[in-house]
Design an enzyme around this catalytic site. Structure first.
Site, PDB file in Angstrom:
ATOM      1  N   PHE A 254       0.848  -1.189   0.000  1.00 28.52           N
ATOM      2  CA  PHE A 254       0.000   0.000   0.000  1.00 28.52           C
ATOM      3  C   PHE A 254       0.887   1.244   0.000  1.00 28.52           C
ATOM      4  CE2 PHE A 254      -1.607  -3.285   3.005  1.00 28.52           C
ATOM      5  CZ  PHE A 254      -2.353  -3.974   2.062  1.00 28.52           C
ATOM      6  N   ASP A 256       2.310   4.513   0.511  1.00 33.15           N
ATOM      7  CA  ASP A 256       1.976   5.603   1.407  1.00 33.15           C
ATOM      8  C   ASP A 256       3.183   6.507   1.639  1.00 33.15           C
ATOM      9  OD1 ASP A 256       3.606   3.981   2.948  1.00 33.15           O
ATOM     10  OD2 ASP A 256       2.228   3.823   4.646  1.00 33.15           O
ATOM     11  N   ASP A 324       4.383  -5.402   3.607  1.00 28.63           N
ATOM     12  CA  ASP A 324       3.966  -4.035   3.870  1.00 28.63           C
ATOM     13  C   ASP A 324       3.793  -3.792   5.363  1.00 28.63           C
ATOM     14  OD1 ASP A 324       2.454  -1.446   2.567  1.00 28.63           O
ATOM     15  OD2 ASP A 324       1.483  -2.089   4.420  1.00 28.63           O
TER      16      ASP A 324
END
Length: 347
Positions: A254, A256, A324
């Site tokens: 993800f 970010d 992650d």
């Protein structure tokens, strides 16, 4: 190097095994024309991220750095439990699904307020739901104001991008009411135990989850918050019930703020001098700029290469979700970690 990041890993130099951007592109070729299949959605995340990495001007994925990290963790990554901080609502039922969709609709851009973190969002909404089980009913989600959202979170001042957060709450409530009888659990049940289909459905029904960018004339797909919703369900329900997905391995990491910074500290990502200076100065990087897209896309690509190298060297099938969570948990424990700053509703 940030000591908090360095301590879990001690490196020895090895010969790198190189997996090229072109080879990943060949495997996950972009499909064009007509309605994209659910599988194509994840193919596009991997392929477009590899496309960016192969043309990146400001961020480089370092093969030797990947080799060092993979050699250090070898067959398995350190186990990090979902909700290891104990900050999420979880009753193993539909209300947990509703809670997680609301959390993930609001899970972006905390950095402008130095005291605000994801912890405040997750724990604040947890307490609000414990006090009022109807707090996230679809009709109520459509009516919240900025001050009311602050009250839910017990936050004393305006939230970063507060108007956008309220707009996205309204969007979630409206779409749930109009298409899923008000229940996020119905949305999840409609995906047929496919995490990839769930990501596709979320992006289709909730525009605020459509995490796309354009880079050098080429569309880039990242779907950070849509993917993390599937991953949160998988973690919260321990791969069963609403969290049972036969294809959880198709989900990417993800993209970010935190994971790129951790990978940079670990020597997996390297920044141009101009980008490094911008980040060190805490200067804002515009949403959709080359630097910002490269930071995110190269992070996805780097984690995919780590995953593939672990499979090739050790025969170990590691989930991107697991990589992650491990990398993110390292980053959030390091208060001095410097990350890029971008105003965005996508992360």
């Amino acid at each position: 190097m940030c000591a908090c990041v360095a301590c879990p890993l001690g490196f020895s130099l090895r010969s790198p095994i190189y997996i090229s951007a072109q080879s990943i592109l060949a495997h996950f070729s972009l499909r064009r024309g007509g309605e994209r299949s659910s599988r194509a959605a994840m193919d596009e995340v991997r392929a477009s991220s590899a496309w960016v990495a192969s043309r990146s001007s400001h961020v480089t994925v370092d093969s030797l750095g990947i080799e060092r990290v993979v050699e250090t963790i070898k067959e398995s990554i350190p186990k990090v439990e979902w909700d290891y901080e104990g900050i999420h609502y979880c009753d193993n039922g539909p209300l947990t699904v509703q809670y997680l969709l609301v959390v993930d609709a609001l899970n972006f851009c905390f950095w402008p307020d130095k005291e605000l973190t994801y912890y405040h969002l997750a724990s604040g909404l947890k307490e609000a739901l414990e006090n009022d089980k109807s707090a996230f009913d679809a009709d109520r989600l459509q009516k919240y104001t900025g001050p009311e959202l602050r009250k839910l979170l017990k936050w004393p001042r305006p939230l970063p991008l507060e108007d956008e957060r309220v707009r996205l709450l309204h969007e979630v409530g409206l779409e749930l009411e109009g298409n899923f009888d008000g229940k996020a659990s119905n949305l999840v049940e409609s995906c047929g135990k496919s995490a990839v289909k769930l990501v596709t459905l979320v992006a289709r029904h909730f525009p605020g989850f459509r995490d796309h960018s354009v880079y050098k004339g080429h569309q880039v797909f990242l779907y950070k918050r849509a993917q993390i919703f599937a991953a949160d369900l998988w973690g919260a329900f321990k791969g069963k019930g609403y969290g049972e997905f036969r294809d959880i391995g198709a989900i990417t990491m993800f993209a970010d703020y935190i994971v790129p910074a951790v990978l940079q500290q670990l020597g997996v990502l390297r920044y141009s001098s101009s980008l490094a200076k911008t980040i060190e100065a805490n200067s804002e990087i515009g949403s959709g700029t080359e630097e910002e897209v490269e930071l995110r896309a190269c992070t996805v690509y780097a984690v995919e290469r780590m995953r593939e190298l672990m499979r090739k060297k050790y025969g170990k099938q590691v989930l991107s979700v697991e990589l992650d969570l491990w990398l993110w948990s390292i980053g959030v424990q390091c208060s001095s970690l410097q990350h890029h700053r971008t105003l965005s509703i996508y992360y």
